[in-house]
Motif scaffolding. Structure first.
Motif, short mmCIF file in Angstrom:
data_model
loop_
_atom_site.label_atom_id
_atom_site.label_comp_id
_atom_site.label_asym_id
_atom_site.label_seq_id
_atom_site.Cartn_x
_atom_site.Cartn_y
_atom_site.Cartn_z
N THR A 64 0.83 -1.20 0.00
CA THR A 64 0.00 0.00 0.00
C THR A 64 0.86 1.25 0.00
O THR A 64 1.87 1.32 0.70
CB THR A 64 -0.91 0.02 1.25
N LEU A 113 -2.33 -1.26 -3.49
CA LEU A 113 -3.36 -0.28 -3.14
C LEU A 113 -2.71 1.10 -3.17
O LEU A 113 -1.93 1.45 -2.27
CB LEU A 113 -3.95 -0.59 -1.77
N PRO A 123 -7.09 0.09 -6.47
CA PRO A 123 -6.44 -1.22 -6.38
C PRO A 123 -5.87 -1.64 -7.75
O PRO A 123 -6.56 -1.55 -8.77
CB PRO A 123 -7.57 -2.17 -5.97
#
Length: 297
Positions: A64, A113, A123
Protein backbone atom coordinates in the motif's frame (compact mmCIF):
# COMPACT_ATOMS: atom_id res chain seq x y z
CA UNK A 1 2.74 -21.48 -3.99
CA UNK A 2 0.33 -23.74 -2.15
CA UNK A 3 -3.20 -23.94 -3.47
CA UNK A 4 -4.76 -22.14 -0.49
CA UNK A 5 -2.37 -19.21 -0.93
CA UNK A 6 -3.35 -18.89 -4.59
CA UNK A 7 -7.04 -19.21 -3.78
CA UNK A 8 -6.77 -16.48 -1.10
CA UNK A 9 -5.23 -14.16 -3.69
CA UNK A 10 -7.88 -14.97 -6.28
CA UNK A 11 -10.67 -14.46 -3.73
CA UNK A 12 -9.18 -11.09 -2.72
CA UNK A 13 -8.94 -9.91 -6.34
CA UNK A 14 -12.41 -11.15 -7.26
CA UNK A 15 -13.89 -9.23 -4.32
CA UNK A 16 -12.05 -6.12 -5.49
CA UNK A 17 -13.63 -6.66 -8.92
CA UNK A 18 -17.04 -6.59 -7.22
CA UNK A 19 -16.15 -3.48 -5.23
CA UNK A 20 -15.05 -1.69 -8.42
CA UNK A 21 -18.17 -2.75 -10.33
CA UNK A 22 -20.36 -1.26 -7.61
CA UNK A 23 -18.30 1.77 -6.55
CA UNK A 24 -16.05 2.64 -9.47
CA UNK A 25 -12.28 2.72 -9.85
CA UNK A 26 -11.59 4.44 -6.52
CA UNK A 27 -12.31 2.39 -3.39
CA UNK A 28 -12.60 3.98 0.04
CA UNK A 29 -10.85 2.70 3.14
CA UNK A 30 -14.29 2.15 4.66
CA UNK A 31 -15.10 -0.35 1.91
CA UNK A 32 -11.65 -1.96 1.91
CA UNK A 33 -11.78 -2.60 5.64
CA UNK A 34 -14.82 -4.86 5.13
CA UNK A 35 -12.32 -7.31 3.62
CA UNK A 36 -13.29 -10.55 1.91
CA UNK A 37 -14.27 -14.07 2.91
CA UNK A 38 -12.18 -17.18 2.35
CA UNK A 39 -13.51 -20.51 3.61
CA UNK A 40 -15.74 -18.67 6.04
CA UNK A 41 -12.90 -16.54 7.43
CA UNK A 42 -12.80 -12.76 7.08
CA UNK A 43 -9.49 -11.51 5.68
CA UNK A 44 -8.40 -7.87 5.59
CA UNK A 45 -6.67 -6.01 2.77
CA UNK A 46 -4.26 -3.66 4.47
CA UNK A 47 -2.49 -2.62 7.63
CA UNK A 48 -0.80 0.63 8.74
CA UNK A 49 2.63 -0.79 7.88
CA UNK A 50 2.08 -0.86 4.10
CA UNK A 51 3.19 -4.44 3.47
CA UNK A 52 0.41 -6.73 4.69
CA UNK A 53 0.43 -10.48 5.27
CA UNK A 54 -2.93 -11.90 6.38
CA UNK A 55 -3.03 -14.34 9.26
CA UNK A 56 -4.06 -17.17 6.95
CA UNK A 57 -1.39 -16.60 4.29
CA UNK A 58 2.30 -17.49 4.42
CA UNK A 59 3.38 -14.50 2.32
CA UNK A 60 2.32 -10.84 1.89
CA UNK A 61 -0.92 -10.22 0.00
CA UNK A 62 -0.95 -6.44 -0.46
CA UNK A 63 1.40 -3.47 -0.68
CA UNK A 64 0.00 0.00 0.00
CA UNK A 65 1.03 3.58 -0.75
CA UNK A 66 -0.94 6.14 1.27
CA UNK A 67 -1.64 9.59 -0.16
CA UNK A 68 1.01 12.09 1.02
CA UNK A 69 2.67 9.27 2.96
CA UNK A 70 6.30 9.06 4.14
CA UNK A 71 7.48 6.75 1.34
CA UNK A 72 8.29 7.96 -2.17
CA UNK A 73 6.67 5.16 -4.18
CA UNK A 74 6.30 5.82 -7.90
CA UNK A 75 5.78 4.35 -11.37
CA UNK A 76 8.49 5.27 -13.86
CA UNK A 77 10.30 3.68 -16.80
CA UNK A 78 7.92 0.73 -17.02
CA UNK A 79 8.27 -0.25 -13.36
CA UNK A 80 6.62 0.45 -10.02
CA UNK A 81 9.22 1.44 -7.43
CA UNK A 82 8.04 0.37 -3.99
CA UNK A 83 10.07 1.37 -0.94
CA UNK A 84 11.15 -1.05 1.75
CA UNK A 85 9.52 -0.88 5.11
CA UNK A 86 11.93 1.28 7.10
CA UNK A 87 14.18 4.19 6.23
CA UNK A 88 17.71 2.81 6.55
CA UNK A 89 19.69 -0.35 5.90
CA UNK A 90 19.01 -1.75 9.35
CA UNK A 91 15.57 -2.63 7.94
CA UNK A 92 16.83 -4.63 4.93
CA UNK A 93 15.99 -7.93 6.61
CA UNK A 94 12.81 -6.77 8.30
CA UNK A 95 10.21 -9.54 8.12
CA UNK A 96 8.00 -7.52 5.75
CA UNK A 97 10.85 -6.90 3.31
CA UNK A 98 11.89 -10.55 3.51
CA UNK A 99 8.29 -11.46 2.74
CA UNK A 100 8.33 -9.42 -0.48
CA UNK A 101 11.61 -11.09 -1.48
CA UNK A 102 9.87 -14.42 -1.09
CA UNK A 103 7.07 -13.14 -3.30
CA UNK A 104 9.70 -12.21 -5.89
CA UNK A 105 11.40 -15.61 -5.71
CA UNK A 106 8.12 -17.47 -6.05
CA UNK A 107 6.53 -14.90 -8.43
CA UNK A 108 3.45 -14.61 -6.25
CA UNK A 109 0.79 -12.14 -7.42
CA UNK A 110 0.18 -9.19 -5.09
CA UNK A 111 -2.38 -6.40 -4.83
CA UNK A 112 -1.11 -2.82 -4.90
CA UNK A 113 -3.36 -0.28 -3.14
CA UNK A 114 -2.41 3.17 -4.43
CA UNK A 115 -3.67 6.08 -2.36
CA UNK A 116 -5.05 8.89 -4.52
CA UNK A 117 -6.56 10.91 -1.65
CA UNK A 118 -6.80 10.49 2.09
CA UNK A 119 -8.69 7.25 2.69
CA UNK A 120 -9.18 6.56 -1.05
CA UNK A 121 -7.33 3.92 -3.06
CA UNK A 122 -7.06 2.54 -6.57
CA UNK A 123 -6.44 -1.22 -6.38
CA UNK A 124 -3.95 -2.54 -8.97
CA UNK A 125 -3.64 -6.30 -9.47
CA UNK A 126 -1.97 -8.62 -10.05
CA UNK A 127 1.42 -7.06 -9.31
CA UNK A 128 4.71 -8.99 -9.33
CA UNK A 129 7.97 -8.09 -7.60
CA UNK A 130 10.73 -8.40 -10.21
CA UNK A 131 13.67 -6.55 -8.63
CA UNK A 132 15.28 -5.82 -5.26
CA UNK A 133 17.67 -2.91 -4.72
CA UNK A 134 19.05 -2.77 -1.14
CA UNK A 135 21.15 0.31 -1.96
CA UNK A 136 17.99 2.32 -2.78
CA UNK A 137 15.87 0.44 -0.21
CA UNK A 138 13.27 -0.40 -2.84
CA UNK A 139 11.68 -3.15 -4.85
CA UNK A 140 10.76 -3.03 -8.53
CA UNK A 141 7.37 -4.39 -9.57
CA UNK A 142 5.31 -4.80 -12.73
CA UNK A 143 1.58 -5.09 -13.36
CA UNK A 144 -0.14 -7.88 -15.26
CA UNK A 145 -3.69 -8.86 -16.25
CA UNK A 146 -5.93 -10.78 -13.86
CA UNK A 147 -6.64 -13.35 -16.56
CA UNK A 148 -2.94 -14.31 -16.47
CA UNK A 149 -3.64 -16.09 -13.15
CA UNK A 150 -6.16 -18.41 -14.78
CA UNK A 151 -3.93 -19.97 -17.40
CA UNK A 152 -1.21 -22.61 -17.35
CA UNK A 153 0.12 -21.47 -20.72
CA UNK A 154 3.83 -20.65 -20.64
CA UNK A 155 4.61 -17.59 -22.73
CA UNK A 156 7.88 -16.50 -24.27
CA UNK A 157 9.80 -14.64 -21.54
CA UNK A 158 10.55 -11.56 -23.65
CA UNK A 159 6.92 -11.35 -24.79
CA UNK A 160 5.61 -11.69 -21.22
CA UNK A 161 8.11 -9.12 -19.93
CA UNK A 162 7.16 -6.65 -22.67
CA UNK A 163 3.45 -7.17 -22.02
CA UNK A 164 3.89 -6.49 -18.32
CA UNK A 165 5.91 -3.32 -18.97
CA UNK A 166 3.21 -2.09 -21.34
CA UNK A 167 0.47 -2.76 -18.77
CA UNK A 168 2.56 -1.00 -16.12
CA UNK A 169 2.93 2.09 -18.33
CA UNK A 170 -0.84 2.08 -18.92
CA UNK A 171 -1.36 1.76 -15.16
CA UNK A 172 0.70 4.91 -14.58
CA UNK A 173 -1.69 6.87 -16.83
CA UNK A 174 -4.67 5.29 -15.09
CA UNK A 175 -3.36 6.26 -11.64
CA UNK A 176 -2.75 9.86 -12.73
CA UNK A 177 -6.32 10.06 -14.06
CA UNK A 178 -7.75 8.48 -10.92
CA UNK A 179 -5.78 10.86 -8.71
CA UNK A 180 -7.10 13.83 -10.68
CA UNK A 181 -10.66 12.52 -10.38
CA UNK A 182 -10.35 11.94 -6.63
CA UNK A 183 -9.08 15.47 -6.01
CA UNK A 184 -11.74 17.06 -8.23
CA UNK A 185 -14.60 15.10 -6.66
CA UNK A 186 -13.43 16.06 -3.18
CA UNK A 187 -13.02 19.74 -4.08
CA UNK A 188 -16.46 19.93 -5.74
CA UNK A 189 -18.15 17.83 -3.05
CA UNK A 190 -19.22 15.32 -5.74
CA UNK A 191 -21.40 17.98 -7.39
CA UNK A 192 -21.67 18.97 -11.06
CA UNK A 193 -20.35 22.52 -11.45
CA UNK A 194 -23.10 23.31 -14.01
CA UNK A 195 -26.29 21.63 -12.78
CA UNK A 196 -25.35 20.54 -9.22
CA UNK A 197 -26.17 16.88 -9.85
CA UNK A 198 -24.77 14.86 -6.94
CA UNK A 199 -24.74 11.28 -8.29
CA UNK A 200 -20.99 10.65 -8.25
CA UNK A 201 -21.13 7.70 -10.67
CA UNK A 202 -22.64 10.10 -13.23
CA UNK A 203 -19.89 12.70 -12.75
CA UNK A 204 -16.58 13.12 -14.59
CA UNK A 205 -13.45 15.06 -13.72
CA UNK A 206 -13.25 17.39 -16.72
CA UNK A 207 -10.08 19.22 -17.73
CA UNK A 208 -10.32 22.90 -18.61
CA UNK A 209 -7.08 22.96 -20.60
CA UNK A 210 -7.21 19.48 -22.17
CA UNK A 211 -4.59 16.75 -21.84
CA UNK A 212 -3.97 17.14 -25.57
CA UNK A 213 -2.85 20.72 -24.89
CA UNK A 214 -0.66 19.59 -21.99
CA UNK A 215 -3.20 20.67 -19.40
CA UNK A 216 -2.07 20.11 -15.83
CA UNK A 217 -3.62 17.44 -13.59
CA UNK A 218 -4.31 19.98 -10.84
CA UNK A 219 -7.55 20.96 -9.16
CA UNK A 220 -7.44 24.48 -10.67
CA UNK A 221 -7.50 22.91 -14.15
CA UNK A 222 -10.61 20.86 -13.58
CA UNK A 223 -14.31 20.84 -12.85
CA UNK A 224 -16.71 18.13 -11.76
CA UNK A 225 -19.25 17.78 -14.57
CA UNK A 226 -22.07 15.33 -15.19
CA UNK A 227 -21.53 13.29 -18.31
CA UNK A 228 -23.87 15.27 -20.59
CA UNK A 229 -22.38 18.61 -19.54
CA UNK A 230 -18.85 17.22 -19.85
CA UNK A 231 -19.62 16.23 -23.44
CA UNK A 232 -21.23 19.60 -24.16
CA UNK A 233 -18.19 21.39 -22.72
CA UNK A 234 -15.74 19.27 -24.73
CA UNK A 235 -17.74 19.88 -27.93
CA UNK A 236 -17.88 23.65 -27.32
CA UNK A 237 -21.65 23.60 -27.02
CA UNK A 238 -21.08 25.24 -23.63
CA UNK A 239 -18.28 27.58 -22.57
CA UNK A 240 -17.24 29.15 -19.29
CA UNK A 241 -15.65 32.60 -19.23
CA UNK A 242 -12.95 33.75 -16.77
CA UNK A 243 -15.65 35.21 -14.49
CA UNK A 244 -17.15 31.71 -14.08
CA UNK A 245 -20.22 32.51 -16.22
CA UNK A 246 -21.70 29.80 -18.46
CA UNK A 247 -22.36 30.58 -22.13
CA UNK A 248 -24.38 28.41 -24.50
CA UNK A 249 -23.49 28.58 -28.18
CA UNK A 250 -25.85 30.91 -30.09
CA UNK A 251 -27.17 28.31 -32.55
CA UNK A 252 -27.96 25.95 -29.66
CA UNK A 253 -29.83 28.73 -27.83
CA UNK A 254 -32.01 29.25 -30.89
CA UNK A 255 -32.70 25.56 -31.49
CA UNK A 256 -36.07 24.05 -30.55
CA UNK A 257 -35.94 20.40 -29.56
CA UNK A 258 -37.33 19.20 -26.25
CA UNK A 259 -37.11 19.46 -22.45
CA UNK A 260 -33.56 18.04 -22.23
CA UNK A 261 -32.19 20.77 -24.48
CA UNK A 262 -34.32 23.48 -22.86
CA UNK A 263 -33.75 22.65 -19.20
CA UNK A 264 -30.47 20.74 -19.47
CA UNK A 265 -28.54 23.12 -21.74
CA UNK A 266 -30.26 26.35 -22.75
CA UNK A 267 -31.28 27.42 -19.24
CA UNK A 268 -27.66 27.24 -18.10
CA UNK A 269 -26.90 30.32 -20.21
CA UNK A 270 -25.58 33.22 -18.10
CA UNK A 271 -25.62 31.15 -14.89
CA UNK A 272 -22.56 31.07 -12.69
CA UNK A 273 -20.83 27.75 -12.15
CA UNK A 274 -20.52 26.14 -8.74
CA UNK A 275 -16.89 26.35 -7.59
CA UNK A 276 -14.89 25.25 -4.57
CA UNK A 277 -13.76 27.88 -2.12
CA UNK A 278 -10.34 29.46 -1.95
CA UNK A 279 -7.42 28.42 -4.11
CA UNK A 280 -9.23 25.38 -5.55
CA UNK A 281 -11.30 27.48 -7.96
CA UNK A 282 -10.48 27.14 -11.67
CA UNK A 283 -7.63 29.44 -12.63
CA UNK A 284 -8.84 32.38 -14.69
CA UNK A 285 -6.01 31.96 -17.20
CA UNK A 286 -7.09 28.37 -17.83
CA UNK A 287 -10.72 29.44 -18.31
CA UNK A 288 -9.62 32.26 -20.61
CA UNK A 289 -7.61 29.83 -22.77
CA UNK A 290 -10.53 27.44 -23.06
CA UNK A 291 -13.16 30.17 -23.53
CA UNK A 292 -11.23 31.52 -26.52
CA UNK A 293 -11.57 28.08 -28.11
CA UNK A 294 -15.32 28.13 -27.40
CA UNK A 295 -15.67 31.55 -29.07
CA UNK A 296 -13.72 30.44 -32.12
CA UNK A 297 -16.03 27.44 -32.49
Amino acid sequence: MNNDDLQIRLAAMQQLDRFREKNGEIISFKILKTGFLFKGKKIHYLSPQGIFKPKYSKYPLTITSVYDGPYNDSIDNDFLSYKYRGFDKSYINHVDNVGLRKCMEKQLPLIYLHGVEKGQYVPIYPVYIVGDNPDLLEFKAVVDELKSLNTDRVEDFDFESGRRRYITRSTKIRLHQSGFRARIMKAYKETCAFCKLKHVRLLDAAHIVPDSDEGANEIQNGMALCKIHHSAYDLNVIGVDPDYIIHVRKDILEEIDGPMLKYGIQELHQNKIFTPRGNKKPKKEYLDYRYARFLSA
